[in-house]
Each structure stands twice: as structure tokens, then as C-alpha cells.
Enzyme design. Structure first.
Site, short mmCIF file in Angstrom:
data_model
loop_
_atom_site.label_atom_id
_atom_site.label_comp_id
_atom_site.label_asym_id
_atom_site.label_seq_id
_atom_site.Cartn_x
_atom_site.Cartn_y
_atom_site.Cartn_z
N TYR A 37 0.83 -1.01 -0.13
CA TYR A 37 -0.12 -0.01 0.00
C TYR A 37 0.86 1.29 0.51
O TYR A 37 2.05 1.50 0.53
CB TYR A 37 -0.64 -0.25 1.11
CG TYR A 37 0.04 -0.52 2.78
CD1 TYR A 37 0.53 1.11 3.47
CD2 TYR A 37 0.08 -1.38 3.54
CE1 TYR A 37 1.80 0.90 4.85
CE2 TYR A 37 0.88 -1.51 4.07
CZ TYR A 37 1.19 -0.32 4.89
OH TYR A 37 2.41 -0.56 6.10
N SER B 32 8.46 6.50 7.28
CA SER B 32 9.05 7.36 8.33
C SER B 32 10.35 6.66 8.09
O SER B 32 11.55 7.10 8.64
CB SER B 32 8.65 6.34 9.93
OG SER B 32 8.89 5.05 9.79
N GLU C 250 34.24 -7.47 26.21
CA GLU C 250 34.65 -7.84 24.91
C GLU C 250 35.39 -7.34 24.50
O GLU C 250 36.55 -7.07 23.57
CB GLU C 250 33.42 -7.84 23.96
CG GLU C 250 33.05 -9.46 24.34
CD GLU C 250 33.69 -10.37 24.22
OE1 GLU C 250 33.78 -10.21 23.62
OE2 GLU C 250 33.34 -11.62 24.69
C1 SIN Z 1 4.61 2.05 8.72
O1 SIN Z 1 3.77 2.48 9.11
O2 SIN Z 1 3.62 0.28 9.13
C2 SIN Z 1 5.37 1.70 7.62
C3 SIN Z 1 5.58 2.79 6.64
C4 SIN Z 1 6.56 3.70 8.16
O3 SIN Z 1 7.48 3.73 8.82
O4 SIN Z 1 5.84 4.68 7.86
#
Ligand code: SIN
Length: 356
Positions: A53, A86, A313
Site C-alpha cells: 500500500y 517514516s 569484549e
Molecule cells: C508503517 O507505518 O507501518 C510503515 C511505514 C512507515 O514507517 O512509514
């Protein structure tokens, strides 16, 4: 009763009802929704399109109209801050968002903020705001795993819960919160754990903070690391953040990406090492050289849970490295960027990683 008496009784009833409604609305908290895009604002070709989408299509007014129940829990205002997926979130977006949140929360007529956001980098924005918001008032970040056009879209109920949470007195002073799937997670610790399911947000091992149930927030724990109004970071005078990049540990790895980041001007490097932040023979000399050239090095882990042990480490004291404590690499990057706005002293920066 004469017609005149009936008319005046009706007028009195109407006036009483109007003032009762106005009184009830006065009692409701004032919550501002800042919309930034993501799947919660996404649209698909059909109601069964939950993959492939387009994110960030629906504006904030339509998101609010789609949940008329919001009016019962808050006086809601909406503002479209960005309209992006995002994965395109940048440091500049964060600075703009943090400044707007601080402006709004300084107003006496704003009780809480909800930020609608793509889920892919929700955890990063949440931690950035957790360190830079200068208020104890609730800030809740919310997203959805299914676009707004899907059957059983999770956006509307998530938004309803987020607004309820942002208007709740119980959420005051808890730091920036992430709420989806009827759960409340802390911005510091939450992470996305599944590519596509609605229960993707988790705080593995440490646990989420509480539930949204029956139109109420139910808290069971809180984060004791400092946040929001208690932090020393001030974005009000910042127009940019220092460049910090992440290099990843894996079998047969090399220092090519590390050297490229340093050449491109990185002021800090987060090494998401294997296990307890181990350094391979191929990577370690590059990190040592970078440190000698003044680049801050933070050893984090790709594992996702647990403390990266200082002088475990690697001999961090000798190498002058910092360890990330329990922060994953993407959150360690945020803290190091903000830390570098205050100091370049590695010992002081190590202290910040044990504080936030
Ligand atoms: C989401 O919102 O689940 C995926 C796409 C995004 O991070 O903008």
C-alpha cells in the site's frame, strides 16, 4: 400548559443542556494531534491490501473525522507537521518536531500531545523526543500496521487509545510513550519486532508499562532512567545534529563502511557488534584509528537485549571507547548525537549512557 409556558420551559431546558455539554467539554483534556504520515495515514488499492500500500496519504483532519469517539475523551485539534513514510525521517524532521512539541506543551491550554507516525522508525522518534521534550505532560506516539483502507485497520482504535492516554493524568511524568495494540511502551525501550503483525511493538525482557483497556490507561511499571524535563539536552538553539553512523557486526565483516563514514565526516560511530558488542580483527583497527582521529566510538550490540559490558569484549578504558548499556544501535545513535552537542569527552559521554 399554555403554548407560551411550554415554549419558555423548552428554552430553559435547551439552555441547561447546552451549558451541561459546554461544562463536560471544559472538563475534557485538550489534546493536539501532530500528524507525520506512516501507515496509519496509508491507503491501499483494496480492503485486503495490507502489503504494498502507500503510506502517508490521508491528512490529519480525515484521521480525526474517522474516529468520532475522540470527541468523548478529549478536545482534539490536529496539525499536519509532515506527510512522510517514516523511513524518510531525518534529524531535521526530529528537530522541527521536538521544537513544535515544546512550543505546544508550554501552552496552558494543551494537556497532551499525540504524534501519528510510521511504525518503522517510531522507536527512534520516541527516544529522540524522550530526551528533548521539556515537559512532564504526556506525549504519545502512535501508528498502525494496517493502512486506513484495510479490513480491521488498527489505526482508529490505536488513535483512540493514544488520545485517551495523552489526556490521562496517569501518563504525566512517564516520559514519551508509544501506544499500539492496547499496550503502553516506554520510548526508551520499545522496539519493532515483527515486519508486519499488529503486535509488533515490544519491550523485550524489561516489559511494557501497561495496558489501554476500558477507555483507561492502566500502568504497572515505569522507566527509572531520566527523560524529558529531567534531561540536559536543549534543541531550542540547534539547527542540525552531528553526524553519527552505524556499522554492523557479522561474520566475515570488513571496515569498508566504517572508513567511508569516517571519511564522510562522522563525528561518532555506533558499532552494532555481535554478542556482547565484540569487535572482529578486521573491524577493530579501523575503530582504533577512528578514535585516535577524534571520532567517538560506542560499542553496542546487534543482539537487541542485555547490557553491553564495559571492558568486557574489549578494553574500553584503554581504547577510550564508550559502551551503549542496553540501548540498541539506532537508539545509541540518537543519544550520541545529542551527547556530542554537549561534550566530546568520552568519560562524560559514558556517564550519559548510564543516565538516559
Ligand atoms: C508503517 O507505518 O507501518 C510503515 C511505514 C512507515 O514507517 O512509514
Amino acid at each position: 400548559m399554555t403554548m407560551t409556558k411550554f415554549a419558555s420551559a423548552l428554552a430553559v431546558c435547551t439552555a441547561l443542556l447546552t451549558s451541561a455539554v459546554a461544562f463536560a467539554q471544559d472538563k475534557l483534556p485538550n489534546v493536539t494531534i501532530l500528524a507525520t504520515g506512516g501507515t496509519i495515514a496509508g491507503t491501499g488499492a483494496t480492503s485486503t491490501t495490507t502489503i504494498g500500500y502507500t503510506a502517508a496519504k490521508v491528512g490529519v483532519e480525515r484521521l480525526i473525522e474517522a474516529v468520532p469517539e475522540l470527541k468523548k475523551v478529549a478536545n482534539v485539534k490536529g496539525e499536519q507537521v509532515f506527510q512522510i513514510a517514516s523511513e524518510n525521517m531525518t534529524n531535521d524532521h526530529w528537530l522541527k518536531l521536538a521544537k513544535r512539541v515544546n512550543e505546544l506543551l508550554a501552552q496552558s491550554d494543551v494537556d497532551g500531545i499525540v504524534i501519528t507516525h510510521g511504525t518503522d522508525t517510531i522507536e527512534e522518534t520516541a527516544y529522540f523526543l524522550n530526551l528533548t521534550v521539556k515537559s512532564a505532560k504526556p506525549v504519545v506516539i502512535v501508528g498502525a500496521m494496517r493502512p486506513s483502507t484495510a479490513i480491521s485497520a488498527d489505526g482508529p482504535v490505536n488513535l483512540y487509545n493514544a488520545v485517551t492516554l495523552a489526556g490521562s493524568k496517569d501518563a504525566v511524568g512517564k516520559g514519551v510513550l508509544v501506544s499500539l495494540n492496547d499496550q503502553i511502551n516506554a520510548g526508551r525501550d520499545v522496539t519493532k519486532t515483527n515486519t508486519s503483525t499488529a503486535d509488533t511493538f515490544r519491550t523485550p525482557e524489561l516489559g511494557f508499562l501497561g495496558y489501554m483497556q476500558d477507555n483507561k490507561a492502566h500502568f504497572y511499571r515505569q522507566v527509572i532512567r531520566k527523560h524529558t524535563a529531567e534531561t540536559e539536552f536543549d534543541v531550542s538553539k540547534l539547527d542540525s545534529l552531528p553526524q553519527v553512523d552505524i556499522v554492523y557486526g557479522y561474520a566475515n565483516n570488513n571496515r569498508v563502511a566504517l572508513d567511508a563514514f569516517v571519511k564522510a565526516g562522522a563525528k561518532g560511530i555506533i558499532h552494532a557488534g555481535v554478542g556482547d558488542g565484540s569487535l572482529s580483527n578486521a573491524m577493530k583497527p579501523g575503530l582504533v584509528e577512528a578514535r585516535k582521529a577524534g571520532v567517538l566510538i560506542v560499542r553496542s550490540s546487534r543482539v537487541g537485549n542485555g547490557i553491553v559490558a564495559r571492558n568486557g569484549e574489549a578494553n574500553d578504558d584503554e581504547l577510550d571507547f564508550v559502551v551503549s548499556d542496553t540501548l540498541n544501535a539506532q537508539k545509541a545513535r540518537i543519544l550520541l548525537m545529542l551527547a556530542l552537542t554537549k561534550t566530546t569527552d568520552s568519560k562524560a559521554i559514558q556517564k550519559l549512557f548510564y543516565t538516559y
